[in-house]
Design a protein around this motif. Structure first.
Motif, mmCIF file in Angstrom:
data_model
loop_
_atom_site.group_PDB
_atom_site.id
_atom_site.type_symbol
_atom_site.label_atom_id
_atom_site.label_comp_id
_atom_site.label_asym_id
_atom_site.label_seq_id
_atom_site.Cartn_x
_atom_site.Cartn_y
_atom_site.Cartn_z
ATOM 1 N N UNK A 14 0.861 -1.186 0.000
ATOM 2 C CA UNK A 14 0.000 0.000 0.000
ATOM 3 C C UNK A 14 0.897 1.236 0.000
ATOM 4 N N UNK A 15 0.651 2.199 -0.892
ATOM 5 C CA UNK A 15 1.527 3.375 -0.977
ATOM 6 C C UNK A 15 1.617 4.180 0.313
ATOM 7 N N UNK A 16 0.534 4.253 1.069
ATOM 8 C CA UNK A 16 0.558 4.997 2.323
ATOM 9 C C UNK A 16 1.476 4.315 3.336
ATOM 10 N N UNK A 17 1.440 2.999 3.360
ATOM 11 C CA UNK A 17 2.303 2.247 4.271
ATOM 12 C C UNK A 17 3.763 2.422 3.858
ATOM 13 N N UNK A 18 4.015 2.392 2.565
ATOM 14 C CA UNK A 18 5.383 2.601 2.049
ATOM 15 C C UNK A 18 5.881 3.992 2.445
ATOM 16 N N UNK A 19 5.032 4.997 2.297
ATOM 17 C CA UNK A 19 5.388 6.370 2.663
ATOM 18 C C UNK A 19 5.699 6.467 4.154
ATOM 19 N N UNK A 20 4.866 5.841 4.975
ATOM 20 C CA UNK A 20 5.095 5.861 6.412
ATOM 21 C C UNK A 20 6.417 5.175 6.748
ATOM 22 N N UNK A 21 6.661 4.037 6.133
ATOM 23 C CA UNK A 21 7.907 3.303 6.383
ATOM 24 C C UNK A 21 9.113 4.167 6.035
ATOM 25 N N UNK A 22 9.042 4.827 4.908
ATOM 26 C CA UNK A 22 10.141 5.710 4.494
ATOM 27 C C UNK A 22 10.363 6.833 5.511
ATOM 28 N N UNK A 23 9.274 7.438 5.977
ATOM 29 C CA UNK A 23 9.383 8.530 6.944
ATOM 30 C C UNK A 23 9.964 8.061 8.276
ATOM 31 N N UNK A 25 11.937 5.429 8.604
ATOM 32 C CA UNK A 25 13.226 4.779 8.408
ATOM 33 C C UNK A 25 13.205 3.282 8.640
ATOM 34 N N UNK A 26 12.060 2.661 8.362
ATOM 35 C CA UNK A 26 11.936 1.207 8.480
ATOM 36 C C UNK A 26 11.540 0.644 7.129
ATOM 37 N N UNK A 27 11.734 -0.658 6.943
ATOM 38 C CA UNK A 27 11.331 -1.241 5.667
ATOM 39 C C UNK A 27 9.818 -1.463 5.656
ATOM 40 N N UNK A 28 9.274 -1.595 4.455
ATOM 41 C CA UNK A 28 7.821 -1.701 4.317
ATOM 42 C C UNK A 28 7.270 -2.961 4.987
ATOM 43 N N UNK A 29 8.001 -4.061 4.922
ATOM 44 C CA UNK A 29 7.516 -5.292 5.552
ATOM 45 C C UNK A 29 7.365 -5.108 7.064
ATOM 46 N N UNK A 30 8.303 -4.410 7.685
ATOM 47 C CA UNK A 30 8.204 -4.136 9.122
ATOM 48 C C UNK A 30 6.995 -3.253 9.404
ATOM 49 N N UNK A 31 6.759 -2.267 8.554
ATOM 50 C CA UNK A 31 5.596 -1.394 8.725
ATOM 51 C C UNK A 31 4.300 -2.184 8.605
ATOM 52 N N UNK A 32 4.233 -3.092 7.643
ATOM 53 C CA UNK A 32 3.036 -3.924 7.462
ATOM 54 C C UNK A 32 2.801 -4.800 8.694
ATOM 55 N N UNK A 33 3.871 -5.433 9.178
ATOM 56 C CA UNK A 33 3.770 -6.270 10.373
ATOM 57 C C UNK A 33 3.363 -5.445 11.580
ATOM 58 N N UNK A 34 3.909 -4.239 11.695
ATOM 59 C CA UNK A 34 3.594 -3.377 12.833
ATOM 60 C C UNK A 34 2.117 -3.000 12.847
ATOM 61 N N UNK A 35 1.586 -2.610 11.705
ATOM 62 C CA UNK A 35 0.165 -2.236 11.626
ATOM 63 C C UNK A 35 -0.716 -3.424 11.988
ATOM 64 N N UNK A 36 -0.397 -4.579 11.454
ATOM 65 C CA UNK A 36 -1.184 -5.782 11.753
ATOM 66 C C UNK A 36 -1.100 -6.131 13.236
ATOM 67 N N UNK A 37 0.102 -6.098 13.793
ATOM 68 C CA UNK A 37 0.276 -6.443 15.204
ATOM 69 C C UNK A 37 -0.407 -5.435 16.121
ATOM 70 N N UNK A 38 -0.301 -4.158 15.788
ATOM 71 C CA UNK A 38 -0.955 -3.129 16.595
ATOM 72 C C UNK A 38 -2.472 -3.264 16.550
ATOM 73 N N UNK A 39 -3.003 -3.558 15.394
ATOM 74 C CA UNK A 39 -4.450 -3.705 15.267
ATOM 75 C C UNK A 39 -4.932 -4.901 16.069
ATOM 76 N N UNK A 40 -4.226 -6.009 15.954
ATOM 77 C CA UNK A 40 -4.596 -7.189 16.734
ATOM 78 C C UNK A 40 -4.395 -6.918 18.225
#
Length: 106
Positions: A14-23, A25-40
């Motif tokens: 998702x472009x928004x997740x990629x943008x957040x990851x860039x801001x 300083x983390x990779x997109x996969x970590x950002x995706x995992x973080x969002x999923x883990x936080x939501x759960x």
């Protein structure tokens, strides 16, 4: 398929997740995992960051930054609402239905 996997799949590439990851300083996969883990973690008993860190193995500092970036703990409800197809306030039954269809049980 778990809530974690469902949300991680929705966040994937998702472009928004990629943008957040860039801001952050983390990779997109970590950002995706973080969002999923936080939501759960938000839906589970206990502290959201503690549950998310246990689930994902991601440092609580990074998880806190991600949570702040998406709008705080209250915004995590939005991710759960995406899974609540029948809008009954309980996404768990919808995830179970999706999993049942995925595994050919319905």
């Amino acid at each position: 398929m778990s809530i974690f996997d469902q949300i991680k799949n929705m966040a994937h590439n998702h472009p928004t997740v990629k943008n957040m990851a860039d801001k952050l300083g983390i990779d997109q996969e970590t950002a995706e995992k973080a969002i999923a883990a936080l939501t759960e973690g938000h839906q589970a008993e206990g502290d959201t960051l503690d549950v998310a860190a246990d689930k994902s193995g991601i440092d609580k500092g990074i998880l806190g930054q991600v949570m702040e970036h998406v709008g705080g703990e209250g915004s995590l409800n939005g991710f759960m609402q995406m899974l609540d197809k029948d809008h009954d306030g309980n996404p768990m039954n919808d995830v179970a239905d999706m999993a049942g269809k995925f595994f050919g049980k319905k």
